[in-house]
Design an enzyme around this catalytic site. Structure first.
Site, PDB file in Angstrom:
ATOM      1  N   HIS B 269       0.834  -1.206   0.000  1.00  0.00           N
ATOM      2  CA  HIS B 269       0.000   0.000   0.000  1.00  0.00           C
ATOM      3  C   HIS B 269       0.876   1.266   0.000  1.00  0.00           C
ATOM      4  O   HIS B 269       0.723   2.144  -0.857  1.00  0.00           O
ATOM      5  CB  HIS B 269      -0.906  -0.019   1.237  1.00  0.00           C
ATOM      6  CG  HIS B 269      -1.831   1.159   1.350  1.00  0.00           C
ATOM      7  ND1 HIS B 269      -3.130   1.125   0.904  1.00  0.00           N
ATOM      8  CD2 HIS B 269      -1.642   2.404   1.859  1.00  0.00           C
ATOM      9  CE1 HIS B 269      -3.698   2.311   1.126  1.00  0.00           C
ATOM     10  NE2 HIS B 269      -2.812   3.103   1.719  1.00  0.00           N
ATOM     11  N   GLU B 270       1.805   1.324   0.944  1.00  0.00           N
ATOM     12  CA  GLU B 270       2.665   2.510   1.030  1.00  0.00           C
ATOM     13  C   GLU B 270       3.556   2.633  -0.197  1.00  0.00           C
ATOM     14  O   GLU B 270       3.896   3.731  -0.630  1.00  0.00           O
ATOM     15  CB  GLU B 270       3.506   2.477   2.311  1.00  0.00           C
ATOM     16  CG  GLU B 270       2.706   2.419   3.625  1.00  0.00           C
ATOM     17  CD  GLU B 270       1.626   3.483   3.764  1.00  0.00           C
ATOM     18  OE1 GLU B 270       1.748   4.540   3.116  1.00  0.00           O
ATOM     19  OE2 GLU B 270       0.645   3.250   4.498  1.00  0.00           O
ATOM     20  N   HIS B 273       1.779   4.663  -2.742  1.00  0.00           N
ATOM     21  CA  HIS B 273       1.925   6.100  -2.465  1.00  0.00           C
ATOM     22  C   HIS B 273       3.316   6.587  -2.898  1.00  0.00           C
ATOM     23  O   HIS B 273       3.467   7.647  -3.495  1.00  0.00           O
ATOM     24  CB  HIS B 273       1.791   6.364  -0.954  1.00  0.00           C
ATOM     25  CG  HIS B 273       0.375   6.369  -0.440  1.00  0.00           C
ATOM     26  ND1 HIS B 273      -0.597   7.177  -0.956  1.00  0.00           N
ATOM     27  CD2 HIS B 273      -0.215   5.673   0.581  1.00  0.00           C
ATOM     28  CE1 HIS B 273      -1.735   6.992  -0.286  1.00  0.00           C
ATOM     29  NE2 HIS B 273      -1.531   6.082   0.647  1.00  0.00           N
ATOM     30  N   GLU B 299      -4.581   8.067  -2.741  1.00  0.00           N
ATOM     31  CA  GLU B 299      -5.094   6.792  -2.230  1.00  0.00           C
ATOM     32  C   GLU B 299      -5.392   5.830  -3.380  1.00  0.00           C
ATOM     33  O   GLU B 299      -5.280   4.614  -3.226  1.00  0.00           O
ATOM     34  CB  GLU B 299      -6.345   7.062  -1.384  1.00  0.00           C
ATOM     35  CG  GLU B 299      -6.728   5.959  -0.417  1.00  0.00           C
ATOM     36  CD  GLU B 299      -5.729   5.738   0.712  1.00  0.00           C
ATOM     37  OE1 GLU B 299      -4.837   6.588   0.948  1.00  0.00           O
ATOM     38  OE2 GLU B 299      -5.825   4.666   1.356  1.00  0.00           O
TER      39      GLU B 299
END
Lengths: 506, 506
Positions: B269-270, B273, B299
């Site tokens: 997830h990170e 980003h 997001e």
């Protein structure tokens, strides 16, 4: 104190706090760049450094700063300030005057030259090409000679440069103590070279894993009283300690798996710097006084830990069994006494940062004599390599094979840091003198190390030195702590006695 | 362009660069505090943060900024500016106006309240004591209601708050898409709860050492195209990614040795980003445009990586054997298909940040509806716990046992971040819509993942989204990339199809 003076003092302290905040941010950026910032971060991060540093410079030379200095320096106002505000004001004033006396355009040109010279130096060192660096060094020296005329000097032009790193220490003082040191060390080094009792050192170079060295380093830091709630240990290429504020003083080290001494003694050295800053009084946080008082006193603390604790026989009585656990095969069959002798091997070498504790001061003296001559116009940049090599031959009995291992080895001159080198040797002399004074209060010094009860030693240093930060000048610290001015005999005695024993000299 | 306009544009860009530099320093301080700054650093470091943040605020609301905005906004001058300067100017103007419209004294009071409210919230959550937090939240809401009147609004007061996080997205849009989502997800969640084909998940909770999880995480980051020369992976308590500049975008994660999913899916997830910010055009460095264009688009990138890559069957075809190597005993006898089903277990839960990808949007909708009602004066703070619990019962079929697991669970409202939550669900819808558009250019998407050839996928995202930073508005990105406005049907199809299969629904 009138209400308006009170307001002025508050405003001044707020202003100073802002400067400290910028410096703390810059400190963190510096630490980060040297401990793991990604490669591609650097370009833009340099811009950030440039912008924040310019702000710091602007704030310390601003009209507002000038107004603070002018108004708070008025005799009656000054007397009504707290002692710490007085000291802060004097620091700011010194800074202001130093920066303001150089014409702005000239300073700007110098900053550009400095940064250029450092990268040229890097290349010149890699290629051992003195001619490449020479024109830059010439300009750097010329600039600094001119700066000295702007700043003025007392007694000797070089004093002004010394004063930047070691306020109060002059050519007169250094000539005397270095003269005494030289008289003892030069013949001692010769004697040792001819000694038949050289320590066995092969085992020092056995493989010792990085992980185990790190674990041992952490243990040693804890043992020495380094506060991990106010710091951390990281890896880097050129080890350093950095105090962001007394609650955050970080240590870095590097690991050589074929010579554990790099990490262990390096860590102990940086630990000494760090413990100094961790124990500065919290009242000084957010002011320029929350820092070591001088390069020399700072170095006295790192060398106190490295030499007077880290190379103390009693210290190793306690630590050696632990070291043996971490590197079992390496030290299994090595007696403590042999280990101790091995870590005191001394022999002349060309590179300052690799020198042992006995020969180290000679490396400094060479640089001191050259700098002093340069700023008294008794020497020109063109002559440096030859003079350098002659002095190494004279003091250490060896001659650099190439300039990379001679005059080009250190970055200091490329950055214009003249007057800095003597602090290294001063720190060493301070440390020996401080150790001697400490013994009067803690005659059981060795016993404490053997029992792992370092707390009283640390407390003594905090009480006499650390807590004050820049509230006391270096020679004031020395006088208050040892009851006398700089005295080289303590270091001379330490070296003579210790190396006499290790090498079983008559 | 006249010479004086040119000079003005340059000065403006210099000014903006300075603001960026401060923000970069603040970013590093933030990262450091959350990844290993020593405990005792914090007090003084907070002062540094306060000082630098105030400077940033001062610079963005200064008279100088006002003058830049006024002069550069003149029609003829504005037209002569480069497109990026125009966008930068609009960003600065938006910021300036938002900050200037609040009376200074009121804003100061609000900042103090915010920081107080956050610490009260922490205590209230720990004690599950709504009454403790209520008066603070009431004040925070009152302030924000007043801010909306200062700022003005179009259509719905809540639009003004949404606009801070997702420019262009309004209540009208959200009501529609959330309505559609709700219609599908609520019954789907019920069906799944009643399904007889629940995946076996016990093996997920076996011990998986932190070291091995870290090694696997690093492998996965590399596989996904994260550039380690422009970033690093560290450990933290509440994982985040942070872009200091596109050359330095750091990822953090946390390790649960009894549930490897925390680290692995968190890291992926990170990584999403981070890859967004690593690939912003370097032309935008040193400007406010070198950032994700909105919370929702940001997001969308993290969720694209987490859901559409990280939970893709083909991705695990390639990665699962590697995972099996790192945690041999855990997965030795588990087939890929069973692993895949296990990581898609879905069931209603109370805590948003622990929710699975199917039920997650329902958590967001509860918050959206409450915020919207609050800012339309259809709801008062006193009613929040009851309304919260009712909505959880209605949408998720479960009722919080205590407020700590209900209305008190998130920090956002304590910080006054109203209008932020919808971005999480928007990001999810954007991601599904973007994935659909990408398939037209990369019909072999699954194949690429199976072969570990992610480069074309990353390139597609960079070309269509990442490079622009804030040069394009979120809905502009969506339109240019997918050829249409926000459309919930892609997410609905994704969830229906995927979970229908996993739970073998009719």
């Amino acid at each position: 104190m009138t209400e308006s003076t009170q307001k002025l003092e508050q405003d001044f302290l707020e202003y100073v706090k802002k400067v400290s905040a910028y410096n703390e941010a810059l400190g963190l950026i510096f630490w980060d760049l040297r401990t793991g910032a990604p490669k591609k971060a650097v370009e833009q991060r340099s811009q950030v450094i440039g912008i924040l540093s310019s702000e710091v410079f602007a704030m310390s030379t601003s009209e507002q700063m000038a107004a603070f200095i002018a108004r708070l320096s008025e005799a009656e106002v000054f007397r009504s300030l707290s002692t710490s505000t007085q000291k802060i004001l004097l620091e700011c004033k010194k800074d202001y005057e130093r920066n303001k006396k150089i014409p702005a355009a000239e300073y700007k040109e110098y900053v550009v030259l400095q940064s250029k010279a450092e990268s040229v130096w890097e290349e010149a060192k890699a290629k051992s090409d003195w001619e490449l660096f020479k024109p830059y060094l010439k300009k750097i020296v010329d600039f600094n000679r001119r700066f000295v005329t702007y700043w003025g000097y007392e007694g000797n032009p070089y004093n002004t440069l010394l004063d930047m790193y070691e306020p109060g220490v002059t050519v007169e003082v250094l000539d005397q103590v270095f003269g005494e040191l030289r008289k003892t060390i030069v013949p001692l080094v010769k004697e040792i070279a001819e000694s038949d009792h050289k320590p066995e050192t092969n085992f020092l170079y056995n493989f010792f894993s990085k992980e185990d060295q790190k674990a041992f380093s952490l243990d040693v830091l804890r043992e020495l009283g380094y506060d991990f709630e106010a710091g951390r240990l990281d890896e880097t290429v050129h080890p350093f300690a950095i105090g962001l504020n007394p609650g955050d003083v970080r240590v870095t080290t590097k690991y050589d798996e074929n010579d554990f001494r790099t990490a262990i003694f390096g860590t102990i050295h940086e630990c000494g710097h760090a413990i100094y800053e961790q124990n500065i009084s919290s009242d000084l946080i957010g002011t320029p006084l929350a820092d070591g008082t001088s390069m020399g006193i700072h170095e006295s603390q790192s060398l106190f830990f490295e030499s007077f604790i880290g190379r103390n026989f009693s210290f190793w009585k306690k630590q050696y069994p632990l070291l043996q656990e971490y590197a079992e095969t390496q030290f299994k069959h090595i007696e403590l006494e042999d280990f101790y002798r091995a870590i005191h091997e001394s022999k002349p070498s060309l590179i300052r940062i690799e020198a042992d504790e006995l020969t180290y001061p000679l490396h400094i003296m060479v640089r001191y004599e050259i700098e002093k001559a340069l700023f008294n116009n008794e020497l020109e940049v063109e002559q440096l390599p030859e003079v350098w090599n002659q002095k190494y031959e004279e003091y250490l009995g060896i001659r650099p094979d190439q300039d990379a291992n001679g005059v080009l080895q250190d970055v200091h001159w490329a950055g214009g840091s003249f007057g800095y080198f003597p602090s290294y040797a001063l720190g060493y002399m301070y440390a020996a003198q401080i150790k001697n004074a400490m013994l009067k209060d803690l005659p059981n010094f060795d016993e404490l190390l053997e029992q792992g009860g370092i707390q009283p030693i640390k407390n003594w240093l905090t009480e006499n030195i650390h807590q004050y930060g820049k509230m006391k000048q270096p020679l004031e610290i020395l006088q208050d702590t040892t009851g006398e001015g700089l005295n080289a005999s303590y270091l001379i005695n330490y070296l003579t006695e210790k190396y006499g024993k290790v090498y079983q000299l008559a």
